[in-house]
Enzyme design. Structure first.
Site, PDB file in Angstrom:
ATOM      1  N   GLU A 288       0.971  -1.370   0.213  1.00 23.13           N
ATOM      2  CA  GLU A 288       0.131   0.040  -0.219  1.00 23.13           C
ATOM      3  C   GLU A 288       0.869   1.172  -0.012  1.00 23.13           C
ATOM      4  OE1 GLU A 288      -3.386  -0.839   2.333  1.00 23.13           O
ATOM      5  OE2 GLU A 288      -3.393   1.221   3.217  1.00 23.13           O
ATOM      6  N   HIS A 314       7.878 -26.861  -0.535  1.00 20.42           N
ATOM      7  CA  HIS A 314       7.286 -27.845  -1.183  1.00 20.42           C
ATOM      8  C   HIS A 314       6.053 -27.520  -2.099  1.00 20.42           C
ATOM      9  CE1 HIS A 314       9.609 -30.938   0.915  1.00 20.42           C
ATOM     10  NE2 HIS A 314       9.712 -30.030   1.937  1.00 20.42           N
ATOM     11  N   LYS A 427     -13.433   2.528  -0.904  1.00 23.63           N
ATOM     12  CA  LYS A 427     -14.235   2.638   0.597  1.00 23.63           C
ATOM     13  C   LYS A 427     -15.550   3.568  -0.112  1.00 23.63           C
ATOM     14  CE  LYS A 427     -10.579   2.745   4.118  1.00 23.63           C
ATOM     15  NZ  LYS A 427     -10.147   3.446   5.240  1.00 23.63           N
TER      16      LYS A 427
HETATM   17  O1  PA5 Z   1      -3.163   1.974   6.033  1.00 26.08           O
HETATM   18  C1  PA5 Z   1      -4.053   2.839   5.732  1.00 26.08           C
HETATM   19  O2  PA5 Z   1      -4.209   3.838   6.130  1.00 26.08           O
HETATM   20  C2  PA5 Z   1      -5.362   1.928   5.429  1.00 26.08           C
HETATM   21  O3  PA5 Z   1      -4.994   0.513   5.341  1.00 26.08           O
HETATM   22  C3  PA5 Z   1      -6.251   1.747   6.793  1.00 26.08           C
HETATM   23  O4  PA5 Z   1      -5.647   1.217   7.826  1.00 26.08           O
HETATM   24  C4  PA5 Z   1      -7.505   1.096   6.425  1.00 26.08           C
HETATM   25  O5  PA5 Z   1      -7.996   1.170   5.159  1.00 26.08           O
HETATM   26  C5  PA5 Z   1      -8.478   1.245   7.674  1.00 26.08           C
HETATM   27  O6  PA5 Z   1      -8.724   2.559   7.595  1.00 26.08           O
HETATM   28  P1  PA5 Z   1      -9.546   3.147   9.151  1.00 26.08           P
HETATM   29  O7  PA5 Z   1      -8.451   2.985  10.200  1.00 26.08           O
HETATM   30  O8  PA5 Z   1      -9.625   4.605   8.807  1.00 26.08           O
HETATM   31  O9  PA5 Z   1     -10.650   2.487   9.359  1.00 26.08           O
END
Ligand code: PA5
Length: 482
Positions: A288, A314, A427
């Site tokens: 990410e 394996h 989202k």
């Molecule tokens: O790293 C990030 O910002 C995202 O992966 C969030 O952690 C994830 O989408 C969850 O978001 P939130 O904590 O706002 O619910």
């Protein structure tokens, strides 16, 4: 503290002298990559000093960690179970550390479960398995706007109300932004206990904030020791120069395989209980943070993959050895491990007697070395990392190490390692599909585009597995008209 922490980082198998097929780094390439990593680190340090990014400062919030551990001690007196609701960066760090230190078998506090999915076939049974009279629920969402966590929270509240009537709020803690988002408004308006995530710390960099520290402390994992380990790593990073600095060396090597000699896949091969969960945390961090478009529009990124030693020797190693040369490897293992048991001296098929009477761990270590050796012989770039112990200090140091390496690699690649526009878009569309107020136009546009796509769906239904009746097959192709 320094005396107790032990890491081995080995970058020798990416050096050109040991990898003579053009895949390795020459001294010149290494020194250029190190220079770039140093400049990126300096830029990140300035962003930190300006308050733009917060993760480097988390290890120093010792007072906050002590307050969280006091609160957690109170939770341990009142409850038996802890249900954490959250997803992505709000869940993976807790899972990584909890399993890293030993999970359920080493538990010293509340029975911890992290629910990071809304699959009804998983979530409903999980909820039913919790005795809501003695369960604490910690719901975590930095933004507050994540549909999954909101749905989980509503269901958990329903369960808490049924079991505890008016006292349901006593069982609930929210962790979110200090001033923004629906979670913050909900906590403030309902008077629900809450803790904050610093605004300049994003989800996947937040494990050393309340996001990880509170649930972990309630489960008996020391936040203070996690932070002490991270501070130790911070001092290593600040104190060593050039190739002797494991953070800079790691960032230099990985950013070489990210952009100079790009390998589309980065495999973490883990050897040791609990490390698979750490690898899941790393997958989100790496994927990410680095999978982005540069301002010029060119994409960059590396698919983070996980393999578990010895099981996947394996299953995956054939591909890694003889398949495309599109991967860089990181082998991670605990230096020692906990169990000391021996294999019995007798009872072997002829030819296998060499296994007898020796620690089972000898075999495990031999497999680690053998797999590295085989991949190295096949010309694959490999980094080795050994983590001294399965404890909080080592995990705090190791997670902080990877946060820095990832941030620097992102900076070197010319992307912002701290945003996630792709995740945000998902989202927004999810909320629109679920009928969020004011999202009608977006929903219609999305549904129209989906209806007008070329379809090649084949659905097979009817008949019975024993083949009694004829099956009915339908194939839809061409444009689907909406
Ligand atoms: O790293 C990030 O910002 C995202 O992966 C969030 O952690 C994830 O989408 C969850 O978001 P939130 O904590 O706002 O619910």
């Amino acid at each position: 503290m320094a005396g107790g922490i032990d890491f081995r980082f080995d970058f020798s198998l990416v050096h050109e002298g040991n990898l003579r097929n053009g895949e390795g780094l020459t001294p010149l390439k290494m020194s250029r990559a190190l220079g770039r990593a140093q400049r990126a680190a300096n830029k990140l340090a300035s962003r930190h000093a300006a308050g733009e990014i917060g993760f480097p400062g988390l290890p120093f919030l010792e007072k906050e960690a002590r307050a969280l551990s006091r609160y957690a001690a109170g939770m341990r007196k009142r409850f038996t179970h802890l249900l954490v609701l959250g997803i992505g960066g709000s869940a993976l760090g807790t899972k990584a550390v909890y399993e890293g230190v030993g999970g359920e078998s080493a538990r010293k506090g509340l029975r911890l479960t992290v629910a990071d999915n809304v699959d009804p076939d998983g979530f409903f049974p999980l909820l039913r398995s919790h005795p809501m009279k003695t369960t604490a629920v910690v719901a975590i969402s930095k933004s507050g706007g994540t549909a999954e966590t909101n749905a989980q929270l509503a269901l958990a509240i329903e369960g808490l109300k049924k079991a505890n009537g008016k006292k349901w709020k006593d069982h609930l803690v929210l962790i979110t932004d200090p001033s923004r988002g629906v979670f913050r408004r909900f906590a403030d308006s309902e008077g629900i206990a809450s803790f904050s995530v610093p605004p300049n710390v994003g989800g996947r960099f937040s494990v050393l904030s309340a996001v990880g520290l509170l649930p972990l402390a309630a489960a008996g994992v020391s936040g203070e020791k996690l932070l002490a380990g991270a501070r130790w790593m911070e001092s290593v990073f600040r104190g060593a120069r050039g190739e002797k600095n494991p953070v800079l060396a790691g960032a230099a090597v990985y950013s070489h395989y990210l952009t100079d000699n790009p390998k589309p896949v980065h495999v973490w091969f883990t050897y040791g209980e609990g490390l698979a969960r750490v690898a899941e945390w790393w997958q989100q961090l790496w994927g990410e943070s680095l999978g982005k478009r540069r301002p010029s529009g060119t994409p960059v990124g590396q698919t983070p993959a996980r393999a578990v030693g010895v099981t996947d020797q394996h299953s995956q190693v054939q591909l890694y050895q003889d398949g495309p040369a599109d991967k860089v490897f990181t082998f991670v293992k605990w230096m020692g491990g906990r169990e000391k048991g021996n294999v019995p001296a007798q009872g072997f098929a002829p030819g296998m007697e060499m296994l007898g009477g020796r620690p089972l761990r000898d075999l495990f270590h031999a497999e680690f070395e053998a797999t590295i050796g085989a991949l190295w012989k096949a010309g694959r770039p490999i980094v080795r990392m050994e983590v001294g112990k399965r404890d909080e200090a080592h995990l705090g140091a190791f997670l902080h190490y990877w946060e820095w390496v990832t941030a620097i690699a992102g900076e070197c690649a010319g992307v912002d390692p701290f945003d996630q526009p792709g995740v945000e878009e998902g989202k927004i569309i999810t909320r629109a599909l679920m009928g969020e107020k004011g999202s009608g136009k977006r929903r219609e546009e999305f549904l129209r585009a989906m209806r007008n796509r070329d379809s090649a769906e084949i659905r097979i239904a009817g008949g019975s597995p024993s083949g009694g009746k004829r099956r009915r097959a339908t194939r839809r192709s061409g444009k689907e008209r909406g």
